[in-house]
Design an enzyme around this catalytic site. Structure first.
Site, mmCIF file in Angstrom:
data_model
loop_
_atom_site.group_PDB
_atom_site.id
_atom_site.type_symbol
_atom_site.label_atom_id
_atom_site.label_comp_id
_atom_site.label_asym_id
_atom_site.label_seq_id
_atom_site.Cartn_x
_atom_site.Cartn_y
_atom_site.Cartn_z
ATOM 1 N N HIS A 1 13.636 16.789 24.478
ATOM 2 C CA HIS A 1 14.619 15.835 23.964
ATOM 3 C C HIS A 1 13.943 14.786 23.091
ATOM 4 C CE1 HIS A 1 17.255 17.506 27.106
ATOM 5 N NE2 HIS A 1 18.252 16.991 26.427
ATOM 6 N N LYS B 1 15.508 9.086 25.369
ATOM 7 C CA LYS B 1 16.178 9.494 26.615
ATOM 8 C C LYS B 1 15.485 8.810 27.795
ATOM 9 C CE LYS B 1 17.682 13.722 29.006
ATOM 10 N NZ LYS B 1 19.077 13.258 29.106
#
Lengths: 257, 257, 257, 257
Positions: free
Chosen positions: C143, C147
């Site tokens: 990701h 995050k």
């Protein structure tokens, strides 16, 4: 020159130009001093004291822009396509003339790059270096399905560079026993097979595969968005001021020693 | 039948057959009771009470072997190539005849599989299931450079299955704006592009790529060694005893519900 | 019901809601009849004859919205988070009540999905199906670096589903001889190792790796953009009208037989 | 020196040594003149006129072997582990002594390499060069599940080289907003995250991922088999004869300019 570089953007209303403007404004060591567009004159006055002018205009305008930038005493970074040996030669000549009248170490520089994507430029550069050490090499490029040409220019250049490196190292043809179905083996670029995938959802991606008995090396790069070119453009802006003369290709301002 | 399945291997001296023998010997729930080779008769005596006979022989021998195995009252798992509709039809007929005389739930089974690689079979199966949900799909197969045909049979089957699933779901042609360089776009198998890479160091690999706006699904399988077929062969041996009649394809004994 | 489905969007001013509006408008078989936002009442009048209402609002509003949609006689597709057993139970009860008064085959349906990404849902589904056939399985999720939680919820769900499938198939612990440096082996989710990569330039990606002796199966999905959820949302809209009662998870309206 | 290099192998009965013997025998420009094993004396007589001796023995024997090889007037290529600053220092000193008595251009060379895998060495070298140009970098190494240590030595070295290159270029810590679940983020090697996957079917693989806004560069290498070290060993044999003194690391004899 101040410690903050002053930058002008030519083609500032275009998609790439506008993105460059935002990137320059977001960089602490750069100052955006001018945005020029089609119809605007390019001279010392409109360049507003810029140290470096970045040109993302159109093929029909870019060479004249560079000459005007040099006449105004600024360096140039060029991302516009359409350059050939003749136009590059005229810029080299202009640079020789203008730099002969400037103090040592203050010569003007022009950097023309067909690709400012760091990952793309590094992938191509590493692939050329690795090529001599492997028995097999192939290129896969993957793009969105609206692309009209195949394989991509980047993939062609990569394959040609791989082929050149193999030839210089004395390598002969790669092993390939294919007897049937050669149409599945992709395009032949100087003896290197290049495969083009077109897939909705992708942007611009390239994979170079190298193989020897028992081992594989894969170099892959992904460009997800045109903002990916900005680190390369800013790097070029910072480097061009200390590289008098004409430089072609971002790889030549990277420190890969 | 005992809780340990008794297994005979036909073609035990071949590379695949020998590997199957070792795999059977290494499995706690299986017992190797016979190794037969070219020239050996195949009958109840030589099969030595085997519940299942595994055939990795040659196309010219495999059908006769299966009929002999059924006559001896054993199930068969077949990895040999060369089967067509006619030979499969004769086996189905033979199975019908022999199973009509057997108690319910004890019918003989024959499983013919062109590929016992679990990763390959699963990749193909998942690709067919995914196909209807994506705008674009392409197949890349990668093999050692001594392979004479392109694209691989597995890649052809995969592409055909993807095409069939798209058609059944009412999908039309994939987006592809390519105007020049179509030779880089690979082979066209029922409208699905298939690319064949040949690289020293690789064995047998397949990648199926699916794309929608903003997303990609990639299913990749790697076969590094022929021992990779053994889990699939052993699974087939265990499953065939409870699947009377003819089954074609390992995917049909997998539990993918 | 007309052949064109009428769709209302709740949370139409939010980022996801606005994207859903554009996707509905772009679909030939769907008609956008209402855009509702925070503060707007949800009733037969404001829903304007919608067959299906799509809810991308906030956890504090979503359950009340669904009850109101059902009272207005429409189906619901829900992408908002915050549902638990209790709130799902109340919706099931409501559906039972309202559907008992409707003709056969015209019952209302509610579809709640934590993830509308087709590639993500398919990757998870295929991973659960493949799990029982491999000795080893690990999950890598990748990701963007903003995050805050690791591993991602999708990766946790995938690993848990893989673990459950292994357990149901009687598989024991995976082989792992690691004696030193276990901190490099990722998080342990029900016995399945999950690795979280955080890299500038990425969005949301997941890779599930399976291994047997001599072979590997890799299922990878990439979400490059939130528009990638739209094919899944539109699919849910089209499917919910023929699935009375509560359905949880997009995988349950996919045809994977 | 003849145009064919004469090669002796020390540790010829070991797995690596035996593989080197076969590789030397298979090379047109090399001649295998001696196979020595534990207990055999190493001197001019047993080396049988070898130009180069390749040592794949054991840590307790390798340094003495190298000194004996130099005394016999041959070059050495060393793949055995167990070298430290002290033992390397003694070899450098020995080389200085013996080379001072030899004509210019004929000095002896010793090449010690922890890894002869070309793909592994190139991956590490390219990763170090790329590191300064990317905001994020992480390493994933994947191995068979019988490996006892994590992460692999190669991955540690790669991460350390990436960290060093970032530091030299003035880069600060990578972006990482992780607040929960940091155990999924792998081992921290000098600020670079390293993830270790253990999967049946794999051998030795490494992936280095780099990311900037909108782009990714991935360098991956796969070692499928120990024969994959042979091109690197043969390259070292050919190069060591023209590189007097001590060289540590195969990357230093590669032409990557």
């Amino acid at each position: 020159m101040s410690t903050t570089l002053k930058v002008a953007v030519l083609g500032a209303a275009g998609r790439m130009g506008a993105t460059v403007c935002r990137a320059v404004e977001g960089a602490d060591d750069l100052e955006l001093v001018a945005r020029l567009d089609a119809g605007d004159p390019v001279d010392a006055s409109t360049l507003a004291g810029a140290d470096v002018a970045v040109d993302f205009t159109v093929p029909s305008a870019t060479e004249a822009n560079v000459h005007a930038v040099l006449d105004a005493g600024a360096h140039a970074v060029v991302g516009t396509t359409g350059w050939d040996d003749a136009s590059r030669g005229r810029v080299t000549e202009h640079l020789g003339r203008v730099n002969s009248g400037r103090p040592d170490g203050q010569g003007l520089g022009v950097l023309i790059a067909p690709n400012f994507g760091l990952s793309a430029v590094l992938a191509m550069t590493f692939a050329a270096k690795a090529a001599r050490y492997f028995e097999s090499a192939e290129v896969i490029e993957l793009h969105h399905p609206d692309k009209v040409d195949a394989p991509s220019g980047t993939a062609r250049h990569t394959a040609a560079a791989v082929a050149r490196a193999r030839s210089e190292a004395g390598l002969t043809a790669m092993p390939d026993a294919t007897e049937s179905g050669v149409e599945a083996r992709g395009a032949d670029v100087d003896g290197v097979r290049v495969h083009a995938v077109r897939l909705r959802g992708l942007v611009a991606h390239e994979e170079i595969l190298f193989g020897n008995v028992g081992e594989q090396l894969v170099i892959r790069q992904d460009s997800f968005d045109r903002v990916s070119f900005m680190p390369g453009v800013l790097l070029a802006v910072r480097e061009v001021v200390s590289r008098p003369g004409l430089t072609v290709g971002l790889e030549n301002v990277l420190d890969l020693s």
